[in-house]
Design a protein around this motif. Structure first.
Motif, PDB file in Angstrom:
ATOM      1  N   UNK A  85       0.853  -1.184   0.000  1.00  0.00           N
ATOM      2  CA  UNK A  85       0.000   0.000   0.000  1.00  0.00           C
ATOM      3  C   UNK A  85       0.893   1.239   0.000  1.00  0.00           C
ATOM      4  N   UNK A  86       0.434   2.308  -0.619  1.00  0.00           N
ATOM      5  CA  UNK A  86       1.178   3.574  -0.600  1.00  0.00           C
ATOM      6  C   UNK A  86       1.357   4.020   0.851  1.00  0.00           C
ATOM      7  N   UNK A  87       2.606   4.246   1.244  1.00  0.00           N
ATOM      8  CA  UNK A  87       2.921   4.601   2.627  1.00  0.00           C
ATOM      9  C   UNK A  87       2.186   5.865   3.068  1.00  0.00           C
ATOM     10  N   UNK A  88       2.208   6.889   2.238  1.00  0.00           N
ATOM     11  CA  UNK A  88       1.595   8.160   2.622  1.00  0.00           C
ATOM     12  C   UNK A  88       0.071   8.053   2.676  1.00  0.00           C
ATOM     13  N   UNK A  89      -0.520   7.299   1.754  1.00  0.00           N
ATOM     14  CA  UNK A  89      -1.974   7.095   1.817  1.00  0.00           C
ATOM     15  C   UNK A  89      -2.347   6.325   3.077  1.00  0.00           C
ATOM     16  N   UNK A  90      -1.441   5.459   3.525  1.00  0.00           N
ATOM     17  CA  UNK A  90      -1.711   4.659   4.716  1.00  0.00           C
ATOM     18  C   UNK A  90      -1.661   5.502   5.984  1.00  0.00           C
ATOM     19  N   UNK A  91      -0.655   6.349   6.133  1.00  0.00           N
ATOM     20  CA  UNK A  91      -0.487   7.067   7.409  1.00  0.00           C
ATOM     21  C   UNK A  91      -1.259   8.377   7.510  1.00  0.00           C
ATOM     22  N   UNK A  92      -1.575   9.004   6.361  1.00  0.00           N
ATOM     23  CA  UNK A  92      -2.187  10.340   6.401  1.00  0.00           C
ATOM     24  C   UNK A  92      -3.666  10.253   6.794  1.00  0.00           C
ATOM     25  N   UNK A  93      -4.006  11.051   7.792  1.00  0.00           N
ATOM     26  CA  UNK A  93      -5.399  11.253   8.174  1.00  0.00           C
ATOM     27  C   UNK A  93      -5.749  12.659   7.701  1.00  0.00           C
ATOM     28  N   UNK A  94      -6.565  12.787   6.633  1.00  0.00           N
ATOM     29  CA  UNK A  94      -6.797  14.110   6.046  1.00  0.00           C
ATOM     30  C   UNK A  94      -7.532  15.081   6.976  1.00  0.00           C
ATOM     31  N   UNK A  95      -8.098  14.567   8.052  1.00  0.00           N
ATOM     32  CA  UNK A  95      -8.839  15.410   8.983  1.00  0.00           C
ATOM     33  C   UNK A  95      -7.979  15.927  10.134  1.00  0.00           C
ATOM     34  N   UNK A  96      -6.762  15.343  10.313  1.00  0.00           N
ATOM     35  CA  UNK A  96      -5.969  15.717  11.479  1.00  0.00           C
ATOM     36  C   UNK A  96      -4.476  15.511  11.223  1.00  0.00           C
ATOM     37  N   UNK A  98      -2.211  15.985  13.549  1.00  0.00           N
ATOM     38  CA  UNK A  98      -1.709  15.318  14.752  1.00  0.00           C
ATOM     39  C   UNK A  98      -1.906  13.809  14.644  1.00  0.00           C
ATOM     40  N   UNK A  99      -3.070  13.376  14.168  1.00  0.00           N
ATOM     41  CA  UNK A  99      -3.330  11.940  14.000  1.00  0.00           C
ATOM     42  C   UNK A  99      -2.360  11.350  12.976  1.00  0.00           C
ATOM     43  N   UNK A 100      -2.025  12.111  11.948  1.00  0.00           N
ATOM     44  CA  UNK A 100      -1.067  11.649  10.944  1.00  0.00           C
ATOM     45  C   UNK A 100       0.303  11.428  11.567  1.00  0.00           C
ATOM     46  N   UNK A 101       0.728  12.352  12.418  1.00  0.00           N
ATOM     47  CA  UNK A 101       2.021  12.208  13.086  1.00  0.00           C
ATOM     48  C   UNK A 101       1.995  10.998  14.026  1.00  0.00           C
ATOM     49  N   UNK A 102       0.889  10.808  14.747  1.00  0.00           N
ATOM     50  CA  UNK A 102       0.763   9.640  15.621  1.00  0.00           C
ATOM     51  C   UNK A 102       0.817   8.358  14.807  1.00  0.00           C
ATOM     52  N   UNK A 103       0.145   8.323  13.664  1.00  0.00           N
ATOM     53  CA  UNK A 103       0.179   7.138  12.801  1.00  0.00           C
ATOM     54  C   UNK A 103       1.605   6.849  12.336  1.00  0.00           C
ATOM     55  N   UNK A 104       2.335   7.898  11.986  1.00  0.00           N
ATOM     56  CA  UNK A 104       3.730   7.738  11.558  1.00  0.00           C
ATOM     57  C   UNK A 104       4.573   7.179  12.704  1.00  0.00           C
ATOM     58  N   UNK A 105       4.359   7.706  13.886  1.00  0.00           N
ATOM     59  CA  UNK A 105       5.096   7.260  15.070  1.00  0.00           C
ATOM     60  C   UNK A 105       4.853   5.769  15.333  1.00  0.00           C
ATOM     61  N   UNK A 106       3.587   5.361  15.363  1.00  0.00           N
ATOM     62  CA  UNK A 106       3.268   3.959  15.662  1.00  0.00           C
ATOM     63  C   UNK A 106       3.701   3.034  14.529  1.00  0.00           C
ATOM     64  N   UNK A 107       3.599   3.493  13.289  1.00  0.00           N
ATOM     65  CA  UNK A 107       4.037   2.677  12.159  1.00  0.00           C
ATOM     66  C   UNK A 107       5.544   2.467  12.201  1.00  0.00           C
ATOM     67  N   UNK A 108       6.276   3.443  12.734  1.00  0.00           N
ATOM     68  CA  UNK A 108       7.727   3.297  12.822  1.00  0.00           C
ATOM     69  C   UNK A 108       8.122   2.117  13.713  1.00  0.00           C
ATOM     70  N   UNK A 109       7.296   1.811  14.726  1.00  0.00           N
ATOM     71  CA  UNK A 109       7.581   0.646  15.566  1.00  0.00           C
ATOM     72  C   UNK A 109       7.373  -0.650  14.786  1.00  0.00           C
ATOM     73  N   UNK A 110       6.383  -0.674  13.915  1.00  0.00           N
ATOM     74  CA  UNK A 110       6.176  -1.861  13.078  1.00  0.00           C
ATOM     75  C   UNK A 110       7.378  -2.090  12.178  1.00  0.00           C
ATOM     76  N   UNK A 111       7.915  -1.011  11.653  1.00  0.00           N
ATOM     77  CA  UNK A 111       9.072  -1.116  10.763  1.00  0.00           C
ATOM     78  C   UNK A 111      10.317  -1.516  11.552  1.00  0.00           C
TER      79      UNK A 111
END
Length: 179
Positions: A85-96, A98-111
């Motif tokens: 899946x496109x990384x940016x489409x996966x992490x970006x929350x178009x409404x927030x 802050x939520x996008x940054x949180x998604x990036x943070x948590x996804x970094x642990x998966x990586x």
């Protein structure tokens, strides 16, 4: 003048107000000395204990969120025909943002823990896919690649526009749709 002042001073020293007469009738009860050292230790141990509890709760919440995002990643991967899946489409929350940054943070642990893999397509677009480490592989294997991503509000808005993101792939916590 000096003599007048000394005579007046003697007379005034003898004059007492009414207040001391009332105070003398009250009985003074000695107070028990409070052990302050033990209270300080108790407060310090209570603070330490509270920090431990909050830290544990924070780690548990973080672990739960990382697990939740991993489940969503696997779901989106299956929905995409088992293709990344496109990384940016996966992490970006178009409404927030802050939520996008949180998604990036948590996804970094998966990586980091090698539960997700980031690759690039022919155009250099970052793709993400779930990946389970093999039994002999550890999270700090010999092949480790790290990258730093700069993500500001301008980049956030550009990702929404370029990738035409209308809804987040990772729904906000507490939301039931999509998870």
């Amino acid at each position: 003048m000096y003599r007048l002042g000394s005579h007046c001073n003697k007379a005034l020293r003898r004059c007492h107000g009414v207040e001391p007469q009332y105070v003398g009738a009250a009985e003074k009860v000695p107070r028990a000395q409070a052990v302050r050292q033990s209270k300080v230790k108790d407060k310090e141990s209570a603070r330490t204990e509270m920090k431990k509890v909050l830290s544990t709760q924070g780690e548990e919440m973080q672990t739960e969120e990382v697990s939740r995002i991993y489940g969503i990643l696997k779901k989106r991967f299956r929905e995409n025909g088992n293709k990344p899946v496109c990384f940016f489409s996966f992490i970006v929350n178009p409404h927030s943002f802050v939520a996008t940054i949180e998604n990036t943070f948590h996804t970094s642990f998966l990586i980091r823990d090698q539960h997700a893999l980031i690759t690039s397509d022919a155009n250099g677009l970052q793709l993400i896919a779930p990946d389970k480490p093999t039994p002999g592989q550890t999270s700090h294997s010999s092949f480790s690649k790290q990258t730093e991503v700069s993500f500001d509000v301008k980049t956030f808005e550009e990702c929404i526009r370029v990738f035409k993101i209308k809804e987040p792939m990772i729904p906000p916590r507490g939301s039931t749709n999509g998870s």
